[in-house]
Design an enzyme around this catalytic site. Structure first.
Site, PDB file in Angstrom:
ATOM      1  N   ARG A  92      51.742  -1.079  51.129  1.00 28.67           N
ATOM      2  CA  ARG A  92      51.605  -2.352  50.090  1.00 28.67           C
ATOM      3  C   ARG A  92      53.183  -2.712  49.435  1.00 28.67           C
ATOM      4  O   ARG A  92      53.150  -3.887  49.401  1.00 28.67           O
ATOM      5  CB  ARG A  92      50.609  -1.993  49.100  1.00 28.67           C
ATOM      6  CG  ARG A  92      50.116  -3.233  48.389  1.00 28.67           C
ATOM      7  CD  ARG A  92      49.217  -2.623  47.209  1.00 28.67           C
ATOM      8  NE  ARG A  92      49.556  -3.403  45.945  1.00 28.67           N
ATOM      9  CZ  ARG A  92      48.909  -4.733  45.903  1.00 28.67           C
ATOM     10  NH1 ARG A  92      48.111  -5.157  46.605  1.00 28.67           N
ATOM     11  NH2 ARG A  92      49.491  -5.578  44.921  1.00 28.67           N
ATOM     12  N   ASP A 116      42.741  -2.420  48.985  1.00 28.31           N
ATOM     13  CA  ASP A 116      42.502  -0.927  49.139  1.00 28.31           C
ATOM     14  C   ASP A 116      41.642  -0.191  48.442  1.00 28.31           C
ATOM     15  O   ASP A 116      40.820  -0.620  47.888  1.00 28.31           O
ATOM     16  CB  ASP A 116      44.186  -0.400  49.202  1.00 28.31           C
ATOM     17  CG  ASP A 116      44.603  -0.429  47.674  1.00 28.31           C
ATOM     18  OD1 ASP A 116      44.030  -0.440  46.650  1.00 28.31           O
ATOM     19  OD2 ASP A 116      46.040  -0.495  47.440  1.00 28.31           O
ATOM     20  N   ASP A 306      49.068   7.248  37.879  1.00 27.04           N
ATOM     21  CA  ASP A 306      49.152   7.953  39.031  1.00 27.04           C
ATOM     22  C   ASP A 306      48.966   9.420  38.739  1.00 27.04           C
ATOM     23  O   ASP A 306      49.197  10.570  39.495  1.00 27.04           O
ATOM     24  CB  ASP A 306      50.404   7.791  39.766  1.00 27.04           C
ATOM     25  CG  ASP A 306      50.276   6.323  40.540  1.00 27.04           C
ATOM     26  OD1 ASP A 306      49.212   5.860  40.601  1.00 27.04           O
ATOM     27  OD2 ASP A 306      51.564   5.857  40.829  1.00 27.04           O
TER      28      ASP A 306
HETATM   29  N1  EPU Z   1      47.945  -6.894  39.676  1.00 28.85           N
HETATM   30  C1  EPU Z   1      47.299  -8.157  39.722  1.00 28.85           C
HETATM   31  N2  EPU Z   1      48.063  -9.105  40.150  1.00 28.85           N
HETATM   32  C2  EPU Z   1      49.541  -8.816  40.594  1.00 28.85           C
HETATM   33  C3  EPU Z   1      50.119  -7.652  40.534  1.00 28.85           C
HETATM   34  C4  EPU Z   1      49.155  -6.640  40.017  1.00 28.85           C
HETATM   35  O1  EPU Z   1      46.230  -8.228  39.574  1.00 28.85           O
HETATM   36  O2  EPU Z   1      50.049  -9.950  40.915  1.00 28.85           O
HETATM   37  C5  EPU Z   1      47.226  -5.815  39.034  1.00 28.85           C
HETATM   38  C6  EPU Z   1      46.951  -4.710  40.342  1.00 28.85           C
HETATM   39  O3  EPU Z   1      45.873  -4.995  41.148  1.00 28.85           O
HETATM   40  C7  EPU Z   1      46.799  -3.482  39.383  1.00 28.85           C
HETATM   41  C8  EPU Z   1      47.631  -3.715  38.354  1.00 28.85           C
HETATM   42  O4  EPU Z   1      47.701  -5.088  37.924  1.00 28.85           O
HETATM   43  O5  EPU Z   1      45.392  -3.498  38.938  1.00 28.85           O
HETATM   44  C9  EPU Z   1      49.201  -2.724  38.033  1.00 28.85           C
HETATM   45  O6  EPU Z   1      49.650  -3.300  39.305  1.00 28.85           O
HETATM   46  P1  EPU Z   1      51.182  -3.075  39.464  1.00 28.85           P
HETATM   47  O7  EPU Z   1      51.645  -4.340  40.047  1.00 28.85           O
HETATM   48  O8  EPU Z   1      51.765  -2.734  38.310  1.00 28.85           O
HETATM   49  O9  EPU Z   1      51.550  -2.059  40.484  1.00 28.85           O
HETATM   50  P2  EPU Z   1      52.087  -1.935  41.901  1.00 28.85           P
HETATM   51  O10 EPU Z   1      53.506  -2.620  41.614  1.00 28.85           O
HETATM   52  O11 EPU Z   1      51.239  -2.440  42.998  1.00 28.85           O
HETATM   53  C10 EPU Z   1      53.181   0.451  41.340  1.00 28.85           C
HETATM   54  C11 EPU Z   1      53.255   1.770  42.150  1.00 28.85           C
HETATM   55  C12 EPU Z   1      51.907   2.424  42.020  1.00 28.85           C
HETATM   56  C13 EPU Z   1      51.448   2.592  40.683  1.00 28.85           C
HETATM   57  C14 EPU Z   1      51.521   0.960  39.933  1.00 28.85           C
HETATM   58  C15 EPU Z   1      51.122   1.124  38.388  1.00 28.85           C
HETATM   59  C16 EPU Z   1      54.845   1.538  43.728  1.00 28.85           C
HETATM   60  C17 EPU Z   1      55.192   1.433  45.306  1.00 28.85           C
HETATM   61  N3  EPU Z   1      53.702   1.619  43.379  1.00 28.85           N
HETATM   62  O12 EPU Z   1      52.133  -0.355  42.078  1.00 28.85           O
HETATM   63  O13 EPU Z   1      51.949   3.633  42.712  1.00 28.85           O
HETATM   64  O14 EPU Z   1      50.041   3.339  40.530  1.00 28.85           O
HETATM   65  O15 EPU Z   1      52.633   0.810  40.350  1.00 28.85           O
HETATM   66  O16 EPU Z   1      52.223   2.108  37.857  1.00 28.85           O
HETATM   67  O17 EPU Z   1      55.805   1.269  42.924  1.00 28.85           O
HETATM   68  C18 EPU Z   1      51.318   5.729  43.776  1.00 28.85           C
HETATM   69  O18 EPU Z   1      52.770   5.846  43.765  1.00 28.85           O
HETATM   70  O19 EPU Z   1      50.380   6.705  44.206  1.00 28.85           O
HETATM   71  C19 EPU Z   1      50.848   4.315  43.515  1.00 28.85           C
HETATM   72  C20 EPU Z   1      49.931   3.840  43.815  1.00 28.85           C
END
Ligand code: EPU
Length: 421
Positions: A92, A116, A306
């Protein structure tokens, strides 16, 4: 299919060094697309997600060469502004090329990631933020066509929620936009601060990284990156929970204890003895059973989502009932059924996880449904009677380098097997 076989009952002892953070290095790789030239990053973990991001960069036109724990990336002057569905589906985080490609090429075509195992995970905040900077989006046949015909212009972006990915995508759009951008309610994760440091080294002007308000003064162009990736707090935290579960005395080295403040506090409440130095954490597991502990997952500096499945694995053996509230994801609970197969007594009620501690777990085949769930099930197996066989171990490889050899070096009875489906 790869599986991990754990025989429970052995304590963990010794030390383990952590690698660079997955959730930082993936973004550093994307940031390199902002500048042509030869980039280099050090402390790069040997994990599957880094390989996938290198394939995304290569598709776009870069060349990636690994040299031990370093990566050299050559970014050409002309890029192909596209990320195809095969790669976005695998990871993603590929969606982050939107901001960099818009900044570099004025256009981007990126497949929509879709849902997902954690729920729908929309990207509305990424798009709203980039739109505020002047981008236009159109969804055609599952592919997002982005353009910024007039270039990106600095503005105020106020995020509804401190999303890590949305903060990063807006940051990528802002560093070369004309004028000044202010991101309010920005994510404060250490990986964002590390990304800002890497971008700063390329010539970007960013203030307030690691706080809720980031101010970015756009610059005309950036130069290549030279950077050392911040240590992986999730890898560190996972081994510490392993020590707490299996019992024993483990020191995690090469980490930043301040990045694990809330997680260490909760491990302390569970009955672990914790000592920290500049770049290490030592944990001595609780006696027989951990204490029950309640907490809620929150954006940094709150308890990291996480680390939630690993912590539930630990608390499944607590001497009472714990309640965890998951505030980041709507559906991070698939691991619960697998943990219950091992004999845990865990139920979910909306966003709450109620864990009634049991005296023992008993090994059986379980399924690693994502990176952290997979790690949590292996850790649970360290304390279960008999064998625990964790199927789909490939998920764990996405985020942990040498997970099985590291646990074995600490004294676990654990091995990896390839089996035909
Ligand atoms: N969200 C929205 N709209 C958006 C963006 C996010 O509704 O436009 C929601 C998401 O659906 C979720 C929440 O906001 O429910 C948090 O999402 P966020 O954008 O903060 O997470 P991310 O950038 O998609 C990263 C990490 C994840 C980690 C999260 C939270 C990476 C590659 N991934 O994801 O890591 O859980 O931040 O800290 O940096 C992992 O490493 O196992 C992993 C899943």
């Amino acid at each position: 299919m790869e599986q991990i076989v754990v025989t429970g009952g052995r304590a963990l002892n010794g030390s383990v060094a952590v690698c660079g953070a997955k959730n930082a290095v993936l973004k550093h790789l994307v940031a390199m697309l902002l500048a042509p030239g030869v980039h280099r990053i050090d402390n790069v973990p040997g994990i599957a997600d880094v390989e996938i991001m290198c394939r995304v960069l290569e598709y776009i036109g870069a060349e990636c060469h690994r040299d031990g724990t370093s990566l050299r990336v050559e970014v050409p002057g002309e890029l192909r502004p596209e990320a195809p569905i095969e790669l976005v589906r695998k990871m993603r985080a590929s969606i982050l090329v939107l901001g960099t490609l818009l900044a570099r090429c004025g256009e981007a075509r990126v497949a929509l990631p879709g849902g997902d195992d954690f729920g729908s995970r929309p990207i509305d905040m990424h798009l709203d933020g980039l739109e505020a900077l002047g981008a236009h989006f159109e969804l055609r046949h599952g592919v997002l066509h982005a353009s910024a015909p007039g270039g990106l212009r600095g503005t105020e972006v106020s995020l509804e929620f401190p999303s890590v990915g949305a903060t990063e995508n807006v940051l990528f759009g802002a560093v070369m936009a004309s004028g000044r951008t202010v991101i309010s309610n920005a994510a404060r994760e250490p990986e964002i601060a590390d990304l800002a440091a890497a971008l700063g080294g390329m010539g970007a002007h960013i203030q307030g990284a690691g706080t809720s308000t980031m101010e970015i003064e756009g610059v005309g162009e950036l130069g290549p990156m030279q950077h050392r990736v911040v240590p992986d707090r999730l890898e560190a935290g996972t081994y510490l929970v392993g020590a707490a579960l299996a019992g024993g005395d483990v020191t995690v080295t090469g980490c930043v204890p301040a990045h694990l403040r809330m997680e260490l506090r909760k491990l302390g409440e569970a009955g672990c003895e914790i000592e920290t130095g500049d770049d290490w954490v030592r944990l001595v597991g609780p006696g027989e059973r951990p204490n029950p502990v309640d907490f809620a997952t929150l954006p940094y500096p709150g308890f990291h989502t996480d680390m939630h499945p690993q912590m539930v694995a630990l608390l499944s053996l607590a001497s009472g009932t714990s309640v965890i509230t998951e505030n980041i994801y709507e559906a991070r609970f698939r691991y619960v059924g697998e943990l219950n197969r091992l004999g845990a007594d865990v139920i979910t009620e909306g966003q709450h996880v109620i864990i009634r501690g049991v005296e023992r777990l008993s090994g059986c085949p379980v399924d690693a449904c994502d990176i952290r769930a997979g790690a949590a099930l292996v850790l649970a197996g360290l304390r279960a009677d008999g064998y625990t066989i964790v199927a789909n171990a490939g998920h764990i490889d996405r985020g942990y380098q040498n997970f099985v050899p590291n646990l074995a070096a600490l004294g676990a009875d654990v091995r990896r097997e390839s089996v035909s489906d």
